[in-house]
Design a protein around this motif. Structure first.
Motif, PDB file in Angstrom:
ATOM      1  N   VAL A   1       0.839  -1.195   0.000  1.00 41.07           N
ATOM      2  CA  VAL A   1       0.000   0.000   0.000  1.00 41.07           C
ATOM      3  C   VAL A   1       0.877   1.249   0.000  1.00 41.07           C
ATOM      4  O   VAL A   1       0.584   2.232  -0.700  1.00 41.07           O
ATOM      5  N   ILE A   2       1.955   1.243   0.790  1.00 41.02           N
ATOM      6  CA  ILE A   2       2.842   2.411   0.841  1.00 41.02           C
ATOM      7  C   ILE A   2       3.448   2.693  -0.524  1.00 41.02           C
ATOM      8  O   ILE A   2       3.503   3.843  -0.983  1.00 41.02           O
ATOM      9  N   ASP A   3       3.897   1.650  -1.223  1.00 37.53           N
ATOM     10  CA  ASP A   3       4.455   1.856  -2.562  1.00 37.53           C
ATOM     11  C   ASP A   3       3.415   2.424  -3.517  1.00 37.53           C
ATOM     12  O   ASP A   3       3.731   3.262  -4.376  1.00 37.53           O
ATOM     13  N   ALA A   4       2.167   1.983  -3.387  1.00 33.86           N
ATOM     14  CA  ALA A   4       1.112   2.546  -4.226  1.00 33.86           C
ATOM     15  C   ALA A   4       0.914   4.029  -3.910  1.00 33.86           C
ATOM     16  O   ALA A   4       0.703   4.848  -4.817  1.00 33.86           O
ATOM     17  N   LEU A   5       0.993   4.398  -2.640  1.00 31.21           N
ATOM     18  CA  LEU A   5       0.877   5.809  -2.258  1.00 31.21           C
ATOM     19  C   LEU A   5       2.058   6.618  -2.786  1.00 31.21           C
ATOM     20  O   LEU A   5       1.893   7.779  -3.204  1.00 31.21           O
ATOM     21  N   TYR A   6       3.253   6.005  -2.792  1.00 30.87           N
ATOM     22  CA  TYR A   6       4.411   6.684  -3.391  1.00 30.87           C
ATOM     23  C   TYR A   6       4.179   6.927  -4.885  1.00 30.87           C
ATOM     24  O   TYR A   6       4.492   8.001  -5.414  1.00 30.87           O
ATOM     25  N   LEU A   7       3.628   5.936  -5.577  1.00 30.50           N
ATOM     26  CA  LEU A   7       3.323   6.110  -7.001  1.00 30.50           C
ATOM     27  C   LEU A   7       2.345   7.265  -7.200  1.00 30.50           C
ATOM     28  O   LEU A   7       2.500   8.075  -8.129  1.00 30.50           O
ATOM     29  N   ALA A   8       1.335   7.330  -6.336  1.00 32.64           N
ATOM     30  CA  ALA A   8       0.368   8.419  -6.442  1.00 32.64           C
ATOM     31  C   ALA A   8       1.036   9.765  -6.224  1.00 32.64           C
ATOM     32  O   ALA A   8       0.753  10.739  -6.939  1.00 32.64           O
ATOM     33  N   SER A   9       1.937   9.836  -5.262  1.00 37.17           N
ATOM     34  CA  SER A   9       2.634  11.091  -4.995  1.00 37.17           C
ATOM     35  C   SER A   9       3.522  11.486  -6.168  1.00 37.17           C
ATOM     36  O   SER A   9       3.570  12.651  -6.557  1.00 37.17           O
ATOM     37  N   GLN A  10       4.239  10.505  -6.741  1.00 35.38           N
ATOM     38  CA  GLN A  10       5.075  10.807  -7.893  1.00 35.38           C
ATOM     39  C   GLN A  10       4.242  11.322  -9.073  1.00 35.38           C
ATOM     40  O   GLN A  10       4.722  12.130  -9.869  1.00 35.38           O
ATOM     41  N   ALA A  11       2.984  10.885  -9.156  1.00 35.78           N
ATOM     42  CA  ALA A  11       2.100  11.347 -10.222  1.00 35.78           C
ATOM     43  C   ALA A  11       1.501  12.718  -9.911  1.00 35.78           C
ATOM     44  O   ALA A  11       0.877  13.332 -10.782  1.00 35.78           O
ATOM     45  N   GLY A  12       1.664  13.179  -8.648  1.00 37.81           N
ATOM     46  CA  GLY A  12       1.154  14.491  -8.268  1.00 37.81           C
ATOM     47  C   GLY A  12      -0.138  14.480  -7.499  1.00 37.81           C
ATOM     48  O   GLY A  12      -0.734  15.534  -7.256  1.00 37.81           O
ATOM     49  N   VAL A  13      -0.629  13.301  -7.085  1.00 34.53           N
ATOM     50  CA  VAL A  13      -1.883  13.203  -6.336  1.00 34.53           C
ATOM     51  C   VAL A  13      -1.635  13.618  -4.880  1.00 34.53           C
ATOM     52  O   VAL A  13      -0.742  13.068  -4.231  1.00 34.53           O
ATOM     53  N   PRO A  14      -2.404  14.563  -4.327  1.00 34.96           N
ATOM     54  CA  PRO A  14      -2.263  14.896  -2.901  1.00 34.96           C
ATOM     55  C   PRO A  14      -2.709  13.720  -2.029  1.00 34.96           C
ATOM     56  O   PRO A  14      -3.743  13.103  -2.296  1.00 34.96           O
ATOM     57  N   VAL A  15      -1.921  13.418  -1.008  1.00 37.87           N
ATOM     58  CA  VAL A  15      -2.214  12.308  -0.103  1.00 37.87           C
ATOM     59  C   VAL A  15      -2.133  12.824   1.324  1.00 37.87           C
ATOM     60  O   VAL A  15      -1.132  13.445   1.710  1.00 37.87           O
ATOM     61  N   GLU A  16      -3.175  12.570   2.098  1.00 38.53           N
ATOM     62  CA  GLU A  16      -3.202  12.959   3.516  1.00 38.53           C
ATOM     63  C   GLU A  16      -3.444  11.720   4.357  1.00 38.53           C
ATOM     64  O   GLU A  16      -4.435  11.016   4.159  1.00 38.53           O
ATOM     65  N   LEU A  17      -2.528  11.458   5.281  1.00 41.16           N
ATOM     66  CA  LEU A  17      -2.629  10.301   6.163  1.00 41.16           C
ATOM     67  C   LEU A  17      -2.756  10.788   7.608  1.00 41.16           C
ATOM     68  O   LEU A  17      -1.942  11.582   8.082  1.00 41.16           O
ATOM     69  N   LEU A  18      -3.772  10.299   8.282  1.00 39.23           N
ATOM     70  CA  LEU A  18      -3.985  10.601   9.692  1.00 39.23           C
ATOM     71  C   LEU A  18      -3.722   9.304  10.450  1.00 39.23           C
ATOM     72  O   LEU A  18      -4.535   8.377  10.412  1.00 39.23           O
ATOM     73  N   VAL A  19      -2.574   9.208  11.114  1.00 37.71           N
ATOM     74  CA  VAL A  19      -2.107   7.948  11.688  1.00 37.71           C
ATOM     75  C   VAL A  19      -1.878   8.145  13.184  1.00 37.71           C
ATOM     76  O   VAL A  19      -1.059   8.967  13.592  1.00 37.71           O
ATOM     77  N   ARG A  20      -2.599   7.361  13.993  1.00 33.03           N
ATOM     78  CA  ARG A  20      -2.406   7.492  15.434  1.00 33.03           C
ATOM     79  C   ARG A  20      -1.077   6.925  15.883  1.00 33.03           C
ATOM     80  O   ARG A  20      -0.366   7.526  16.680  1.00 33.03           O
ATOM     81  N   GLY A  21      -0.719   5.733  15.389  1.00 34.65           N
ATOM     82  CA  GLY A  21       0.429   5.017  15.926  1.00 34.65           C
ATOM     83  C   GLY A  21       1.592   4.917  14.975  1.00 34.65           C
ATOM     84  O   GLY A  21       2.321   5.876  14.731  1.00 34.65           O
ATOM     85  N   ILE A  22       1.767   3.725  14.389  1.00 35.17           N
ATOM     86  CA  ILE A  22       2.947   3.434  13.578  1.00 35.17           C
ATOM     87  C   ILE A  22       2.748   3.927  12.152  1.00 35.17           C
ATOM     88  O   ILE A  22       1.696   3.709  11.556  1.00 35.17           O
ATOM     89  N   CYS A  23       3.779   4.553  11.606  1.00 34.68           N
ATOM     90  CA  CYS A  23       3.760   4.914  10.190  1.00 34.68           C
ATOM     91  C   CYS A  23       5.137   4.619   9.613  1.00 34.68           C
ATOM     92  O   CYS A  23       6.130   5.232  10.015  1.00 34.68           O
ATOM     93  N   ALA A  24       5.203   3.662   8.687  1.00 38.12           N
ATOM     94  CA  ALA A  24       6.468   3.290   8.054  1.00 38.12           C
ATOM     95  C   ALA A  24       6.720   4.079   6.775  1.00 38.12           C
ATOM     96  O   ALA A  24       7.774   3.926   6.162  1.00 38.12           O
ATOM     97  N   LEU A  25       5.763   4.906   6.371  1.00 36.26           N
ATOM     98  CA  LEU A  25       5.932   5.718   5.156  1.00 36.26           C
ATOM     99  C   LEU A  25       6.742   6.976   5.481  1.00 36.26           C
ATOM    100  O   LEU A  25       6.524   7.609   6.518  1.00 36.26           O
ATOM    101  N   ARG A  26       7.633   7.356   4.572  1.00 33.58           N
ATOM    102  CA  ARG A  26       8.408   8.592   4.722  1.00 33.58           C
ATOM    103  C   ARG A  26       7.761   9.678   3.870  1.00 33.58           C
ATOM    104  O   ARG A  26       7.802   9.614   2.646  1.00 33.58           O
ATOM    105  N   PRO A  27       7.167  10.690   4.465  1.00 30.48           N
ATOM    106  CA  PRO A  27       6.575  11.766   3.669  1.00 30.48           C
ATOM    107  C   PRO A  27       7.628  12.820   3.299  1.00 30.48           C
ATOM    108  O   PRO A  27       8.683  12.916   3.934  1.00 30.48           O
ATOM    109  N   GLY A  28       7.320  13.581   2.272  1.00 26.83           N
ATOM    110  CA  GLY A  28       8.148  14.732   1.947  1.00 26.83           C
ATOM    111  C   GLY A  28       9.504  14.431   1.363  1.00 26.83           C
ATOM    112  O   GLY A  28      10.386  15.309   1.361  1.00 26.83           O
ATOM    113  N   VAL A  29       9.743  13.219   0.861  1.00 27.78           N
ATOM    114  CA  VAL A  29      11.022  12.884   0.246  1.00 27.78           C
ATOM    115  C   VAL A  29      10.999  13.372  -1.206  1.00 27.78           C
ATOM    116  O   VAL A  29      10.114  12.980  -1.977  1.00 27.78           O
TER     117      VAL A  29
END
Length: 736
Positions: free
Chosen positions: A596-624
């Motif tokens: 799922v994270i890789d799919a979100l990275y693909l969306a970001s590379q395409a320019g799609v805005p992504v907002e994640l509201l995560v209470r606990g663990i997040c293995a995704l690196r935003p803003g790279v």
């Protein structure tokens, strides 16, 4: 042989089918136009390779969890919070860290010992992760102790609440404690000596103990003894008006009563954490209940993974404990006393309302509130008029979901009730209603997940009680935990009422009336025929043998949740590339799944805005740069535990939303039965979008995740939960 990169390739990305999003009909809003994505966006190998070039694109999940508990500690540090709430967050931090060691650290150690030291998605080997865990948890534990002694205790004193040690007690208070020790404590203490005739005693996990060094005055020989602090007595003993002393202090000064004729040389508190994760080989177990009960007995004797000692402990006594317990020096935590601050929950419960969050009472959802009658609204009648989207704890659980089950149990027109139970309260009215329904002749199917971690014993008791009442009780599928939150009522409404009708509740939280007042969750009560048909098929799959695994309005793990979410993400990319509105918004407890994270990275590379509201663990690196520049990750913690799982997609201008039980973790997507339901009504989808709008307002207080894995408070002054409470009050005032 597959490479680690192959392991993280987005599941489903190479076998997408054409997506047709059906129109949604709403009697109040009319038919909403939808878009047909043809062809869908299918990432090619080049696009996936561009993502996989970022070899350090995943944050370590264990360290991310520790950052979550750090955020809990920051709440305890916050002078803007009511003082007794800060005390409670100190207790929560302790419980959280205990569970982390019992499960996550124990699991790492087990894998290392078994030779299964596979590199994590973050690129770290288990041994490296373990070293980072010890260093980070030591820093957090010391910070936690400092917050307690240097910030919270002095603040409590200013409010007239005094946590004192034995030497701070007055003569009158000490006399009171001596009487208490003689009458209530001494009779239940058991001193355990260590000598050639008495081996080193077993130290149960999370118990608080006194390590006592005594000497025989006749021979001069020294002996070690252990005294367990009784867990069934009050940890912080009241000695006056809002004055408290730790129980171990009272025991420590009266040890001469336990060792008459001996000299007491040293007294130190210590605490052991053990591996308490349960493993049951279901394939080999004819009776799952019996196998689990046997494993629960074994849990008490799990290997130790942490030793906490008071910093005043002598080197000789510490060496003995380390040697006898088989603990490595890196697993020893020397901390200021008192140890084990879980007992602070009792202090937080003191009747000082001015030092707590303002009183909050959930209100009845406006579609279930009858302003013209004192009688409860007929939930079935309300649901027939229109689907009901509940948001707990703001919407009362008792007057919605609980009433739904209770009315079903009492309604003579109800033929059957089917429900999943993962965790519930000790005096659950839900259980009582199901028992009443079965005893009145209704068909009642209850799927009890007896492997719900740390609730296994309670769930075994409920399972047996339900069986004795005549309920059909099943335990789900072998190899999978049943984590979905489903209830279905089958009602005969006669020829003129439409015949047999299904009423379905699908939620994001447990059927637990107690935690429903503390956990933030969503739930949908609906008579939608397609949803009812899907849920009926799912219950049949869970209770019997069925090959029908296709669902129209549900995504069901382990088969379709991951692929369904990935397909939705790819659809957003297609919308964006076609110039239509595109946005992805996800709210979850944890975001770990690499696919799922890789799919979100693909969306970001395409320019799609992504907002994640995560209470606990997040293995995704935003803003790279070049990878995740359009992804923003926030975390909101507060008086309620943010627990709902929401998935919202702009969908070319016709938003869609899903709610359900699944977090984006391997265990949820691969090893659990999870359910997401697509919300049928446009105004409910709008409500989910408005929650995300408010959550990502610059003025809303939140922690923001940086690309290096650090979380920073954004300085916002608007509390999301207090805002939602105020909105609920306004709705009640105007009678919405």
């Amino acid at each position: 042989m597959s490479t680690p990169r192959d392991t993280y390739r987005s599941p489903g990305s190479e076998r997408l089918e054409r997506m047709t999003l059906e129109p949604t009909a709403d009697p109040d809003l009319g038919t909403v136009e939808t878009f047909d994505v043809d062809p869908p966006y299918v990432p090619d190998h080049e696009a996936l390779a561009a993502v996989e070039e970022f070899e350090e694109r995943f944050l370590d999940r264990e360290l991310s969890w520790l950052h979550f508990n750090q955020r809990v500690l920051e709440l305890a540090e916050s002078p803007s919070l009511p003082l007794l709430e800060r005390v409670r967050f100190l207790a929560i931090f302790t419980s959280n860290l205990d569970e982390f060691f019992m499960v996550r650290v124990a699991g790492l150690k087990r894998r290392i010992a078994a030779g299964l030291a596979v590199r994590a998605a973050s690129g770290l080997m288990p041994r490296e992760v373990l070293e980072l865990i010890w260093r980070t948890t030591r820093e957090l534990s010391e910070r936690h102790a400092s917050v307690f002694s240097d910030q919270v205790v002095p603040a409590l004193w200013k409010e007239g609440i005094e946590l004192v040690r034995w030497d701070d007690l007055t003569a009158t208070e000490q006399k009171h404690c001596k009487k208490l020790f003689k009458e209530r404590v001494f009779p239940i203490l058991t001193p355990l000596a260590v000598d050639p005739a008495h081996p080193f005693p077993y130290i149960s996990g999370l118990s608080l103990n006194l390590a006592v060094l005594i000497r025989d005055p006749r021979t001069g020989k020294e002996h070690f003894a252990r005294v367990k602090v009784p867990p069934n007595l009050t940890r912080f003993v009241p000695v006056g008006n809002d004055r408290f002393v730790p129980l171990e202090d009272i025991i420590g000064v009266h040890l001469k009563r336990l060792f008459p004729g001996m000299d007491v040389l040293e007294v130190h508190t210590f605490r052991v954490t053990r591996n308490e994760d349960v493993e049951v080989e279901e394939d080999d177990a004819e009776n799952l209940l019996a196998a689990l009960e046997k494993e629960l007995l074994r849990r008490r004797f799990g290997p130790p993974v942490r030793l906490e000692v008071e910093e005043s402990i002598s080197d000789s006594v510490l060496e003995l404990l380390v040697s006898e317990l088989g603990i490595s020096p890196s697993e020893v935590f020397r901390l200021p006393g008192p140890l084990d601050l879980r007992g602070l929950h009792a202090i937080a419960d003191i009747d000082r309302e001015e030092l707590k969050y303002p009183t909050f009472l959930p209100t009845t959802h406006h579609r279930l509130a009858d302003v013209e009658s004192a009688a409860p609204v007929d939930v079935f009648k309300a649901a027939r008029r229109r689907d009901i989207l509940l948001h707990h704890p703001y919407d009362s659980f008792a007057t919605s979901v609980q009433r739904f089950i209770e009315q079903a149990a009492a309604d003579p027109h109800v033929l059957a009730i089917k429900q999943t139970l993962y965790r519930t309260s000790g005096d659950s009215p839900i259980i009582d209603a199901l028992i009443d329904a079965a005893e009145s002749g209704k068909q009642v199917l209850v799927l009890v997940e007896i492997k719900a971690r740390f609730d296994e014993q309670a769930n075994i008791r409920w399972a047996r009680k339900l069986e004795q009442a005549g309920c059909h009780v099943v335990y789900g599928l072998i190899g999978l935990k049943t984590h979905c939150k489903l209830a279905m009522v089958v009602r005969d409404e006669g020829v003129y009422g439409g015949g047999i009708r299904r009423y379905t509740h699908i939620g994001t939280g447990n059927y637990n009336p107690k935690t429903s007042r503390l956990y933030e969750d969503y739930g949908l009560i609906t008579t939608d025929e397609a949803i009812g048909e899907d849920v009926a098929h799912l219950f049949n799959n869970l209770s019997g043998w069925s090959r029908d695994a296709s669902y129209e309005q549900l995504l069901v793990a382990p088969a379709t949740v991951r692929t369904g979410i990935v397909e939705q993400i790819h659809a957003e990319i297609a919308h964006h590339q076609a110039g239509r509105p595109a946005r992805i918004r996800i709210k979850a407890n944890s975001v770990v799944d690499e696919g799922v994270i890789d799919a979100l990275y693909l969306a970001s590379q395409a320019g799609v805005p992504v907002e994640l509201l995560v209470r606990g663990i997040c293995a995704l690196r935003p803003g790279v740069p070049g990878l995740s520049e359009t992804i923003a990750v926030r975390s909101i913690l507060g008086r309620f535990l943010e627990h709902s799982r929401l998935f919202w997609f702009a969908n070319g201008g016709d938003p869609t939303a899903w709610i359900g039980s699944a977090d984006l973790m391997h265990r949820n997507l691969d090893r659990r039965v999870e359910v997401l339901v697509r919300l049928p009504l446009a105004d409910h989808i709008l409500a989910i979008g408005e929650l995300f709008d408010l959550s990502f307002e610059p003025s809303t207080s939140a922690w923001v995740l940086d690309s290096d894995g650090s979380w920073t408070r954004n300085g916002g002054d608007v509390d999301l939960q207090e805002t939602l409470i105020e909105q609920q009050r306004r709705r009640r005032t105007v009678g919405a």
